[in-house]
Design an enzyme around this catalytic site. Structure first.
Site, PDB file in Angstrom:
ATOM      1  N   ASP A  41      -9.010  13.034  -4.734  1.00 49.07           N
ATOM      2  CA  ASP A  41      -9.221  11.803  -5.511  1.00 49.07           C
ATOM      3  C   ASP A  41     -10.646  11.258  -5.470  1.00 49.07           C
ATOM      4  O   ASP A  41     -10.870  10.072  -5.656  1.00 49.07           O
ATOM      5  CB  ASP A  41      -8.257  10.733  -4.998  1.00 49.07           C
ATOM      6  CG  ASP A  41      -8.362  10.543  -3.484  1.00 49.07           C
ATOM      7  OD1 ASP A  41      -9.389  10.949  -2.913  1.00 49.07           O
ATOM      8  OD2 ASP A  41      -7.422   9.992  -2.877  1.00 49.07           O
ATOM      9  N   GLU A  98      -3.458  18.695  -3.610  1.00 49.12           N
ATOM     10  CA  GLU A  98      -3.145  17.359  -3.075  1.00 49.12           C
ATOM     11  C   GLU A  98      -2.894  16.384  -4.226  1.00 49.12           C
ATOM     12  O   GLU A  98      -3.506  15.325  -4.338  1.00 49.12           O
ATOM     13  CB  GLU A  98      -4.251  16.841  -2.146  1.00 49.12           C
ATOM     14  CG  GLU A  98      -3.775  15.679  -1.261  1.00 49.12           C
ATOM     15  CD  GLU A  98      -4.846  15.168  -0.332  1.00 49.12           C
ATOM     16  OE1 GLU A  98      -5.084  15.818   0.710  1.00 49.12           O
ATOM     17  OE2 GLU A  98      -5.467  14.123  -0.623  1.00 49.12           O
ATOM     18  N   GLU A 149     -10.316   5.628  -5.720  1.00 46.02           N
ATOM     19  CA  GLU A 149      -9.550   6.878  -5.599  1.00 46.02           C
ATOM     20  C   GLU A 149      -8.219   6.853  -6.345  1.00 46.02           C
ATOM     21  O   GLU A 149      -7.795   7.870  -6.892  1.00 46.02           O
ATOM     22  CB  GLU A 149      -9.318   7.210  -4.114  1.00 46.02           C
ATOM     23  CG  GLU A 149     -10.572   7.644  -3.359  1.00 46.02           C
ATOM     24  CD  GLU A 149     -11.420   6.480  -2.867  1.00 46.02           C
ATOM     25  OE1 GLU A 149     -11.026   5.303  -3.062  1.00 46.02           O
ATOM     26  OE2 GLU A 149     -12.502   6.727  -2.284  1.00 46.02           O
ATOM     27  N   HIS A 156     -14.508   3.926   6.827  1.00 42.68           N
ATOM     28  CA  HIS A 156     -15.548   4.122   5.820  1.00 42.68           C
ATOM     29  C   HIS A 156     -15.188   3.629   4.422  1.00 42.68           C
ATOM     30  O   HIS A 156     -16.017   3.627   3.542  1.00 42.68           O
ATOM     31  CB  HIS A 156     -15.880   5.618   5.705  1.00 42.68           C
ATOM     32  CG  HIS A 156     -14.797   6.396   5.020  1.00 42.68           C
ATOM     33  ND1 HIS A 156     -13.691   6.857   5.678  1.00 42.68           N
ATOM     34  CD2 HIS A 156     -14.640   6.764   3.722  1.00 42.68           C
ATOM     35  CE1 HIS A 156     -12.899   7.483   4.828  1.00 42.68           C
ATOM     36  NE2 HIS A 156     -13.442   7.436   3.630  1.00 42.68           N
ATOM     37  N   ARG A 206     -14.653   2.124   0.857  1.00 40.19           N
ATOM     38  CA  ARG A 206     -15.445   1.165   0.084  1.00 40.19           C
ATOM     39  C   ARG A 206     -14.860  -0.238   0.133  1.00 40.19           C
ATOM     40  O   ARG A 206     -15.577  -1.217   0.272  1.00 40.19           O
ATOM     41  CB  ARG A 206     -15.479   1.597  -1.389  1.00 40.19           C
ATOM     42  CG  ARG A 206     -16.653   2.431  -1.743  1.00 40.19           C
ATOM     43  CD  ARG A 206     -16.491   3.094  -3.084  1.00 40.19           C
ATOM     44  NE  ARG A 206     -17.352   4.262  -3.100  1.00 40.19           N
ATOM     45  CZ  ARG A 206     -18.603   4.259  -3.551  1.00 40.19           C
ATOM     46  NH1 ARG A 206     -19.119   3.181  -4.073  1.00 40.19           N
ATOM     47  NH2 ARG A 206     -19.325   5.352  -3.494  1.00 40.19           N
ATOM     48  N   HIS A 246     -19.461   7.212   9.899  1.00 40.50           N
ATOM     49  CA  HIS A 246     -19.700   7.827   8.591  1.00 40.50           C
ATOM     50  C   HIS A 246     -21.192   7.719   8.281  1.00 40.50           C
ATOM     51  O   HIS A 246     -21.870   6.838   8.797  1.00 40.50           O
ATOM     52  CB  HIS A 246     -18.876   7.062   7.557  1.00 40.50           C
ATOM     53  CG  HIS A 246     -18.688   7.757   6.254  1.00 40.50           C
ATOM     54  ND1 HIS A 246     -19.611   7.699   5.239  1.00 40.50           N
ATOM     55  CD2 HIS A 246     -17.680   8.527   5.798  1.00 40.50           C
ATOM     56  CE1 HIS A 246     -19.172   8.398   4.204  1.00 40.50           C
ATOM     57  NE2 HIS A 246     -17.991   8.921   4.516  1.00 40.50           N
TER      58      HIS A 246
END
Ligand code: UD1
Ligand code: UDP
Length: 379
Positions: free
Chosen positions: A96, A118, A132, A205, A207, A238
């Protein structure tokens, strides 16, 4: 012989596509072409090194502080030439990310069949995870073959009126990767230094967590380390500079907080194996931890991985500081609860997803006549 082009660019895509690339290479009826976008540069290269994969094409799109539009347009334009030169029979994308969406769009514009690895994970919340959820929904609309990791993911796709014949349950290739990364004799300086302590492994991590939610998470984590002398927090940060800035602000200068560079996947899986439990907003880590029997506190309000919650290994705790602290406290003090979460049942795979995906691709193209069996969770 069919030419199968794999396109990936971030760390999680690389970890989950690597076993599939290696399986494609072994198959005499399939010819792999590996294209990386390098949406992530260092974190992608580390995975390629670990699995010994040399890409045929590298679009090298990453720029520091890249925006979603920049990644999308650079990937789309970069892929046009590669797809036209190679004329693959099928393009495989994973999950994604922006690479996934732009890779699918490039395949669609060039009228190449798309296999989505996936496929079918959903929250049905447009902004969680962002972007995503919409990346994967748009990819599903373009894909010809959907490799769903679980029965639930397949059902989501059937509910969206995808053809029953086009959606197959394969298990998640993340579990394939784990067949080669976990070593019982594994050692590291950090683990040795804290061998008498309980290690909490943290990753964060997303967003939508950058800013206040991440501040809350880190404050709660630091408070819990201050509460228990026998607890160590290990956080492989990250590479995103926005994440690092907050991490340094709240987690620096503590003898029992290890703020470290991203771990190589072999190190990360073995750290997870040795951890007391994990706190994370990652998607992939939610799939890997159940096969190690590690409890996971999920630092999000919603998850597209309900199977792990149902199995009892994952617990959704959100990002509010008081809630995160309370859940950490409970898991460190309530042995009965800890034991209940420490189940090693894994709803996400048996380590053979890549083989199933290759068999389904061959069946799709009529290279084999027997329909491959789907992945089933052993009870
Ligand atoms: C991306 C994916 C997300 C996935 C995550 C895995 C999208 C929209 N999001 O998010 O689904 O969970 O990767 O980690 O595709 N950076 C480096 N070096 C690296 C990697 C990143 O410097 O090796 C820095 C860059 O400054 C970059 C920033 O990190 O601008 C963010 O990377 P980006 O790929 O834009 O988004 P992620 O948040 O990593
Ligand atoms: N991972 C890693 N090193 C680290 C942290 C995570 O190799 O320091 C691996 C982890 O095992 C999993 C993947 O990276 O396979 C998850 O990636 P990430 O959390 O960045 O993305 P997401 O899964 O949320 O998309």
């Amino acid at each position: 012989m069919k030419k199968i082009m794999t396109i990936f660019g971030t760390r999680p895509e690389a970890i989950k596509m690597a076993p599939l690339v290696l399986q494609l290479k072994k198959d005499p009826l399939l010819q792999p072409v590996v294209v990386v976008t390098a949406q992530h540069r260092e974190m992608l290269d580390a995975v390629l090194d670990t699995f010994g994969i040399e890409p045929d094409y590298d679009l090298n799109v990453m720029t520091p502080g890249q925006s979603l539009s920049q990644i999308t347009s650079r990937v789309l334009v970069g892929l046009e030439r590669v797809i036209q030169d190679e004329s693959p029979d099928m393009i495989l994308v994973h999950g994604d990310t922006t690479t996934t969406f732009a890779g699918s769009l490039a395949a669609f514009y060039n009228e190449v069949s798309i296999g989505h690895v996936e496929a079918g994970l959903r929250t049905y919340n447009k902004y969680a995870p962002f972007p995503e959820e919409i990346n994967r929904q748009m990819t599903s609309n373009m894909a010809d073959l959907h490799f769903a990791p679980t029965v639930q993911a397949r059902q989501n796709l059937l509910n969206e009126r995808k053809s029953e014949h086009a959606v197959v349950v394969t298990g998640n290739t993340a579990i394939d990767a784990m067949r080669t990364t976990i070593h019982e004799q594994y050692e590291s300086d950090i683990l040795r230094r804290h061998q008498d302590k309980r290690i909490i492994l943290l990753t964060a991590h997303r967003r939508e967590n950058i800013g206040e939610p991440m501040t809350h998470i880190f404050k709660a984590a630091r408070r819990i380390v201050d509460t228990f002398d026998d607890v160590v927090l290990v956080y492989p940060m990250h590479k995103n500079p926005k994440v690092r800035e907050i991490a340094h602000q709240y987690l620096d200068n503590h003898a029992r907080i290890e703020l470290i560079e991203p771990l190589d996947v072999v190190d990360f899986h073995n750290f997870a194996h040795h951890a007391y439990f994990i706190m994370t907003d990652s998607g992939g880590v939610q799939e890997e931890a159940p096969s190690l029997g590690k409890p996971v506190l999920v630092l999000r309000d919603t998850t597209e991985r309900p199977e792990g919650v149902e199995a009892g290994t994952l617990r959704l705790v959100g990002t509010n500081e008081a809630d995160v602290y309370q859940h950490l406290l409970q898991l460190l003090t309530d042995v009965t609860q800890y034991k209940a979460m420490e189940s090693a049942d894994n709803p996400y795979g048996d380590g053979y997803a890549s083989e199933r995906i290759c068999e389904h691709i061959k069946y799709y193209f009529g290279l084999i006549s027997d329909k491959p069996s789907p992945f089933k969770v052993e009870k």
